[in-house]
Design an enzyme around this catalytic site. Structure first.
Site, PDB file in Angstrom:
ATOM      1  N   LYS A 210      33.613  39.997  62.915  1.00  0.00           N
ATOM      2  CA  LYS A 210      34.576  39.147  62.205  1.00  0.00           C
ATOM      3  C   LYS A 210      35.845  38.975  63.037  1.00  0.00           C
ATOM      4  CE  LYS A 210      32.584  40.353  57.821  1.00  0.00           C
ATOM      5  NZ  LYS A 210      32.443  41.280  56.713  1.00  0.00           N
TER       6      LYS A 210
ATOM      7  N   GLN B 282      35.681  45.380  53.285  1.00  0.00           N
ATOM      8  CA  GLN B 282      34.331  45.534  53.827  1.00  0.00           C
ATOM      9  C   GLN B 282      33.500  46.440  52.909  1.00  0.00           C
ATOM     10  OE1 GLN B 282      33.152  43.870  56.624  1.00  0.00           O
ATOM     11  NE2 GLN B 282      31.170  44.703  56.023  1.00  0.00           N
TER      12      GLN B 282
ATOM     13  N   ASP C 159      36.015  36.387  50.181  1.00  0.00           N
ATOM     14  CA  ASP C 159      34.597  36.616  49.917  1.00  0.00           C
ATOM     15  C   ASP C 159      34.190  36.140  48.525  1.00  0.00           C
ATOM     16  OD1 ASP C 159      32.548  37.330  51.533  1.00  0.00           O
ATOM     17  OD2 ASP C 159      32.973  39.482  51.538  1.00  0.00           O
TER      18      ASP C 159
END
Ligand code: NAP
Length: 276
Positions: free
Chosen positions: A48, A92, A115
């Site tokens: 990322k 994460q 997300d």
């Protein structure tokens, strides 16, 4: 039979995002929270970071020890919510078991929730009020569209119902007028359902679980799974056998994973556009 080229589409999306980023009169920044030292998570976070750097998006990694306190993670997210220079926040996953994942995710301000996992953003997706979706689910849709696969009216089977992949993919494809069967570990006669699917999306984390017996002739097969077997990466689909039967299949590696990271960049951009 065609094998989807994830690298080519990822490069195209990244170049489009880089162009858009250049046009902005402010810097975008992704803040990532990483708890512990899970090797797979470490790798995903590095990917990322590199992707952000490739398109001119700033990146900040905030690390917490495996044994950290819930309150400290929550406090950090609240700080990031307040910082105007932080455009997007990602926690994460998975988190260590002692942490309350739902509370941590819902602390992220919806306008920085890259997300799309907060109740607010996921709720909008589930109600069909928004196309903003978790990166992998958005990636599945992008792959189908880029490959000119018609979705409307098609029978789709999504195997796996996680909030990160299966469930949002089912919502997105339903919104695009497919008829979706969402399958999981308690589904009975799975093969009977998947064999009828024009489009089969698999996200279960079981190496090569989907053999050709599960697949309709000329189906489109999207393999989201990432598994390590004897040091080698493979998907949830028995690629070599299924590719002979499918109209289009995504390989692992080199398929969905490539697109997920570029969709993250696109989502950072989308959050910024929505703020205007
Ligand atoms: P997850 O949270 O563990 O969910 C797995 C899902 O699969 C669950 O819904 C489970 O059903 C279902 N399942 C498990 N065994 C099954 C079986 N035998 N038959 C039918 N359904 C079954 O996993 P995830 O986060 O969704 O990830 C799935 C896979 O995708 C993993 O390999 C992961 O590494 C990979 N992944 C890839 C990307 C990418 O960018 N390519 C992104 C994220 C994840 P229940 O709900 O009944 O337990």
């Amino acid at each position: 039979m065609a094998v989807f080229d994830g690298k080519a589409l990822a490069m195209l999306i990244k170049s489009q995002v880089a162009e858009e980023v250049k046009k902005l009169n402010k810097k975008l920044k992704l803040a990532v929270i990483l708890v512990g030292q899970n090797p797979a998570s470490e790798l995903y976070v590095r990917n990322k970071e590199k992707a952000c750097s490739d398109v001119g998006i700033d990146f900040e990694l905030i690390r917490f020890a495996e044994i950290c306190k819930q309150a400290d993670v929550v406090k950090k997210i609240k700080e990031l919510n307040r910082k105007p220079e932080v455009s997007a926040i990602l926690v994460q996953l998975p988190l260590p078991k002692h942490l309350n994942e739902r509370e941590i995710i819902d602390t992220i301000s919806p306008d920085k929730d890259v997300d799309c996992l907060t109740q607010a953003n996921f709720g909008k997706l589930a109600l069909g009020l928004s196309d903003f979706a978790p990166c992998t689910a958005a990636g599945v849709l992008e792959i189908l569209k880029a490959s000119q696969i018609a979705i409307q009216g098609k029978r789709v089977a999504v195997v796996g119902r996680s909030a990160l992949v299966g469930l949002p993919t089912a919502h997105l494809l339903t919104k695009n007028n497919a008829t979706v069967a969402l399958c999981h570990s308690k589904t009975q006669k799975l093969k009977k359902i998947t064999k009828k699917a024009d489009i089969l999306v698999v996200a279960i984390g079981k190496p090569k679980f989907i053999t050709k017996k599960y697949v309709k002739k000329h189906a489109v097969v999207i393999d989201v799974g990432i598994n390590k077997v004897d040091g080698k990466i493979c998907g949830d689909v028995d690629f070599e056998k299924v590719k002979k039967k499918a109209h289009l299949i995504t390989p692992v590696p080199g398929g969905v994973g490539q697109i997920t990271v570029s969709m993250l960049l696109k989502n950072i951009l989308l959050l910024n556009l929505e703020k205007k």
